[in-house]
Motif scaffolding. Sequence first.
Motif, mmCIF file in Angstrom:
data_model
loop_
_atom_site.group_PDB
_atom_site.id
_atom_site.type_symbol
_atom_site.label_atom_id
_atom_site.label_comp_id
_atom_site.label_asym_id
_atom_site.label_seq_id
_atom_site.Cartn_x
_atom_site.Cartn_y
_atom_site.Cartn_z
ATOM 1 N N ARG A 105 0.813 -1.335 -0.106
ATOM 2 C CA ARG A 105 -0.009 0.006 0.111
ATOM 3 C C ARG A 105 0.700 1.138 0.179
ATOM 4 O O ARG A 105 0.404 2.006 -0.558
ATOM 5 N N GLN A 106 2.141 1.030 0.603
ATOM 6 C CA GLN A 106 2.780 2.368 0.845
ATOM 7 C C GLN A 106 3.852 2.453 -0.277
ATOM 8 O O GLN A 106 4.163 3.639 -0.698
ATOM 9 N N ALA A 107 4.101 1.534 -0.959
ATOM 10 C CA ALA A 107 5.303 1.406 -2.028
ATOM 11 C C ALA A 107 4.563 2.045 -3.400
ATOM 12 O O ALA A 107 3.357 1.807 -3.850
ATOM 13 N N SER A 108 5.284 2.618 -4.198
ATOM 14 C CA SER A 108 4.818 3.072 -5.665
ATOM 15 C C SER A 108 5.198 1.875 -6.591
ATOM 16 O O SER A 108 4.840 2.061 -7.562
ATOM 17 N N SER A 109 5.916 1.034 -6.128
ATOM 18 C CA SER A 109 6.330 0.005 -7.373
ATOM 19 C C SER A 109 5.094 -1.207 -7.187
ATOM 20 O O SER A 109 4.803 -1.626 -6.180
ATOM 21 N N PRO A 110 4.674 -1.666 -8.297
ATOM 22 C CA PRO A 110 3.705 -2.691 -8.245
ATOM 23 C C PRO A 110 4.350 -4.162 -7.700
ATOM 24 O O PRO A 110 5.495 -4.269 -8.082
ATOM 25 N N LEU A 111 3.830 -4.812 -7.072
ATOM 26 C CA LEU A 111 4.185 -6.203 -6.597
ATOM 27 C C LEU A 111 2.998 -7.075 -7.140
ATOM 28 O O LEU A 111 1.857 -6.741 -7.054
ATOM 29 N N VAL A 112 3.598 -8.149 -7.843
ATOM 30 C CA VAL A 112 2.625 -9.372 -8.160
ATOM 31 C C VAL A 112 3.088 -10.515 -7.355
ATOM 32 O O VAL A 112 4.553 -10.797 -7.441
ATOM 33 N N ALA A 113 2.381 -11.378 -6.506
ATOM 34 C CA ALA A 113 2.845 -12.388 -6.015
ATOM 35 C C ALA A 113 2.477 -13.691 -6.904
ATOM 36 O O ALA A 113 1.371 -13.851 -7.504
#
Length: 185
Positions: A105-113
Amino acid sequence: MSFGFYVTYVALWALVIFQSLVMFGMLREMLNLRQRLAPPPSPAQEVFGELPPGTAAPDFTARELRGGGTVSRVDLVGRRLVLLFLSPHCKTCEELTREAQELYRQASSPLVAFCAGEEGDCARHVEKHGFEIPVLHDPTRRISQAFGVMYTPTAIVLDARMRILAYSYPQNAQDMKQLLEQTAA
């Protein structure tokens, strides 16, 4: 004991040794034939370990566990992101998942698990942690293998053109936070 008995005794042992050699030869030929008839390994099976930086990310298509839609490599092109490979039975992944939501939620980088394992186990893992992060199912670990992921958790940083920038093995929230901050830069 007579001379004939000794000759018969030696002849029988010679026959046993000969038959053993024939059996070993047949076994060896069967194994050679099996290797020749086996299908060639798929590209995913040939990868062992990290792919070099700058390598294009392998093609993949996976089902999203929450929405049920499919996501492919092409859908992710155009933005820098982190792929996080998890397993529902990994204790470190369990601890990392709790913190990854807030960091996401805080980071501007997308994360995909990617969740490697049985669909039911992965679905329970997603539900338990209330994932907002897109979680793709990797039931046969084929995607993990294609990326050279040997254990979980593993994070892979990709650039906007889907080239591998780095591998990371986050063990806690701080490791994940540093990785997401570096990716956002």
